[in-house]
Design an enzyme around this catalytic site. Structure first.
Site, mmCIF file in Angstrom:
data_model
loop_
_atom_site.group_PDB
_atom_site.id
_atom_site.type_symbol
_atom_site.label_atom_id
_atom_site.label_comp_id
_atom_site.label_asym_id
_atom_site.label_seq_id
_atom_site.Cartn_x
_atom_site.Cartn_y
_atom_site.Cartn_z
ATOM 1 C CG HIS A 204 -0.300 0.303 2.484
ATOM 2 N ND1 HIS A 204 0.521 -0.579 3.140
ATOM 3 C CD2 HIS A 204 -0.171 1.353 3.232
ATOM 4 C CE1 HIS A 204 1.016 0.002 4.331
ATOM 5 N NE2 HIS A 204 0.650 1.119 4.266
HETATM 6 C C1 UD1 Z 1 -2.342 5.774 5.522
HETATM 7 C C2 UD1 Z 1 -0.803 6.000 6.318
HETATM 8 C C3 UD1 Z 1 0.103 5.254 6.197
HETATM 9 C C4 UD1 Z 1 -0.638 3.764 6.961
HETATM 10 C C5 UD1 Z 1 -1.829 3.454 5.890
HETATM 11 C C6 UD1 Z 1 -2.505 2.073 6.331
HETATM 12 C C7 UD1 Z 1 -0.158 8.629 6.074
HETATM 13 C C8 UD1 Z 1 0.655 9.578 5.666
HETATM 14 N N1 UD1 Z 1 -0.199 7.442 5.652
HETATM 15 O O1 UD1 Z 1 -1.935 5.619 4.037
HETATM 16 O O2 UD1 Z 1 1.215 5.423 7.115
HETATM 17 O O3 UD1 Z 1 0.335 2.683 6.510
HETATM 18 O O4 UD1 Z 1 -2.739 4.569 6.187
HETATM 19 O O5 UD1 Z 1 -3.420 1.760 5.301
HETATM 20 O O6 UD1 Z 1 -1.037 8.997 7.168
HETATM 21 N N2 UD1 Z 1 -8.442 5.764 0.411
HETATM 22 C C9 UD1 Z 1 -9.619 5.258 0.168
HETATM 23 N N3 UD1 Z 1 -10.480 4.853 1.041
HETATM 24 C C10 UD1 Z 1 -10.078 5.413 2.444
HETATM 25 C C11 UD1 Z 1 -8.944 5.932 2.741
HETATM 26 C C12 UD1 Z 1 -8.045 6.015 1.531
HETATM 27 O O7 UD1 Z 1 -10.037 4.866 -1.000
HETATM 28 O O8 UD1 Z 1 -10.988 4.997 3.416
HETATM 29 C C13 UD1 Z 1 -7.590 6.293 -0.839
HETATM 30 C C14 UD1 Z 1 -7.795 7.429 -1.316
HETATM 31 O O9 UD1 Z 1 -7.649 7.347 -2.702
HETATM 32 C C15 UD1 Z 1 -6.610 8.071 -0.686
HETATM 33 C C16 UD1 Z 1 -5.592 7.145 -0.662
HETATM 34 O O10 UD1 Z 1 -6.056 5.907 -0.464
HETATM 35 O O11 UD1 Z 1 -6.221 9.489 -1.484
HETATM 36 C C17 UD1 Z 1 -4.390 7.337 0.227
HETATM 37 O O12 UD1 Z 1 -5.120 7.255 1.669
HETATM 38 P P1 UD1 Z 1 -4.365 8.238 2.926
HETATM 39 O O13 UD1 Z 1 -5.295 8.350 3.963
HETATM 40 O O14 UD1 Z 1 -4.021 9.655 2.469
HETATM 41 O O15 UD1 Z 1 -3.140 7.356 3.216
HETATM 42 P P2 UD1 Z 1 -2.668 5.774 3.112
HETATM 43 O O16 UD1 Z 1 -2.008 5.496 1.815
HETATM 44 O O17 UD1 Z 1 -4.215 4.958 3.338
#
Ligand code: UD1
Length: 360
Positions: A204
């Site tokens: 991820h």
């Molecule tokens: C976040 C944490 C990471 C952790 C991971 C666990 C930060 C900087 N990163 O990364 O340390 O290991 O969570 O999963 O905080 N998205 C969805 N659904 C959701 C949430 C996110 O589709 O419920 C997608 C969206 O397109 C979003 C992308 O995932 O833009 C990234 O989500 P984000 O919360 O920014 O960071 P993670 O990659 O999930």
């Protein structure tokens, strides 16, 4: 004690569950705030259900965005909540953007700030989580470290030793309390796999999945490993989006993100785990299952020195060679005993927090 506990993203929920219980057992009034950083049911609701976490008292509903946008929205939404609830202490966990945002808000308000999982350092400033860790620790009053290396990092950075406590790992509290329930679900069989006869993979991190070339090389290695042993890849939404653009090799089965119990169950009965996650390096160490981490560094070195973890980076030849060697060796499980990784870390966190708040 009036405690405000913050959770925002998937790995936070696993840490918050035992802390919530331990705070209640100690007699605290606990307010749970969900920032909404993770909002998909598969990344959030299922964890609340499976870990018996009560519904949040406050949901900030911030959702996704750029790092700055997400952090700023959480800060703006969180500040009035702290002012209204007036807790004695705000407890943040881990290293996600929600951790940093709520730490910065609290640092300028009256409550004490406690950080659970303090002191982990990868030394890699290209990781957003490294920035979140260092800044959160710098502004925290109570630094709750999961391992001795984390304590040493904090002391080396000049933290007041009175603020630093070696408490152990709260993820392990959740793992040990849910292991029987996880095993009872027979996740491997439900996914059509033979226990002990498959590789479980998760990806991820932006560094692994955002560049199509890097992801294609990693998948190529997975494909060659799958010629020897089937690979089940649980894909985070970020990864799933990219997989639409890249062919997935035969033998690699891609599934949606799994819940907490299935994640533990699938690790527990795997022959090998391949991951870029932080928490999974720790869980496999406790389970004694070999883990190859597709990164050049780790903020959890104890999983390498005392556990089952090996860093292999993202070079497909290295991944394939080490994976096939590990599968061929298959010399049984080696669960590790690490100081404080004993299922009682949350109790120790709460005692340390309580002492600090009472002495204020
Ligand atoms: C976040 C944490 C990471 C952790 C991971 C666990 C930060 C900087 N990163 O990364 O340390 O290991 O969570 O999963 O905080 N998205 C969805 N659904 C959701 C949430 C996110 O589709 O419920 C997608 C969206 O397109 C979003 C992308 O995932 O833009 C990234 O989500 P984000 O919360 O920014 O960071 P993670 O990659 O999930």
């Amino acid at each position: 004690m009036r405690a405000l506990l913050v959770a925002g993203a998937r790995p936070n929920f696993v840490k918050v569950a035992p802390l919530y219980r331990a705070l209640r057992e100690q007699g605290s009034e606990v307010f749970l705030v969900h920032t909404g950083q993770h909002y998909d049911p598969a990344l959030s609701d299922i964890f609340f259900r499976e870990l018996d976490i009560p519904a949040p008292d406050v949901h900030l509903g911030v959702g996704s965005g750029t790092h700055a946008g997400q952090t700023a929205r959480i800060m703006e939404a969180f500040e009035p909540v702290v002012e209204r609830i007036e807790p004695d202490v705000v407890v943040v966990v881990g290293d996600v953007n929600s951790t940093l945002a709520c730490a910065l808000v609290t640092a300028k308000l009256p409550p004490r700030l406690a950080h659970v999982e303090a002191g982990l350092r990868s030394g890699d400033w290209s990781m957003p989580e490294e920035v979140n860790r260092v800044v959160t620790d710098r502004v925290s009053d109570v630094l709750l470290a999961p391992s001795r290396d984390a304590v040493q990092n904090l002391l080396a950075e000049g933290c007041d030793p009175e603020r630093v406590h070696l408490v152990g790992n709260v993820m392990v509290d959740s793992l040990l309390s849910r292991l029987d329930a996880a095993r009872a679900r027979r996740a491997a069989e439900r996914f059509g796999l033979t226990p002990g006869g498959y590789v479980f993979a998760t990806l991820h991190r932006p560094a692994t999945v955002d560049d199509p070339e890097v992801l294609a090389r990693v998948l190529d290695a997975f494909g060659r490993i799958a010629d020897a042993c089937p690979v089940l890849l649980a894909a985070h939404p970020r990864t799933a989006k990219r997989l639409g653009e890249i062919p997935v090799p035969r033998g690699v089965k891609v599934v949606d993100p799994v819940g907490y119990l299935d994640s533990i169950g699938l690790q527990d009965s795997a022959a090998l785990v391949l991951t870029d996650s932080g928490g999974i390096q720790e869980e496999t160490t406790v389970l004694g299952v070999p883990c190859l981490t597709l990164r050049e560094n780790t903020e959890r070195p104890v999983t390498v020195t005392h556990g089952t973890n090996r860093l292999v980076g993202t070079d497909p030849e290295v991944i394939e060679t080490v994976a096939l060697e590990t599968l061929a060796r298959s010399d049984g499980r080696r669960p590790s005993q690490i100081e404080g990784w004993d299922g009682r870390a949350a109790e120790r966190c709460v005692s340390a927090i309580f002492r600090r708040v009472s002495s204020a």
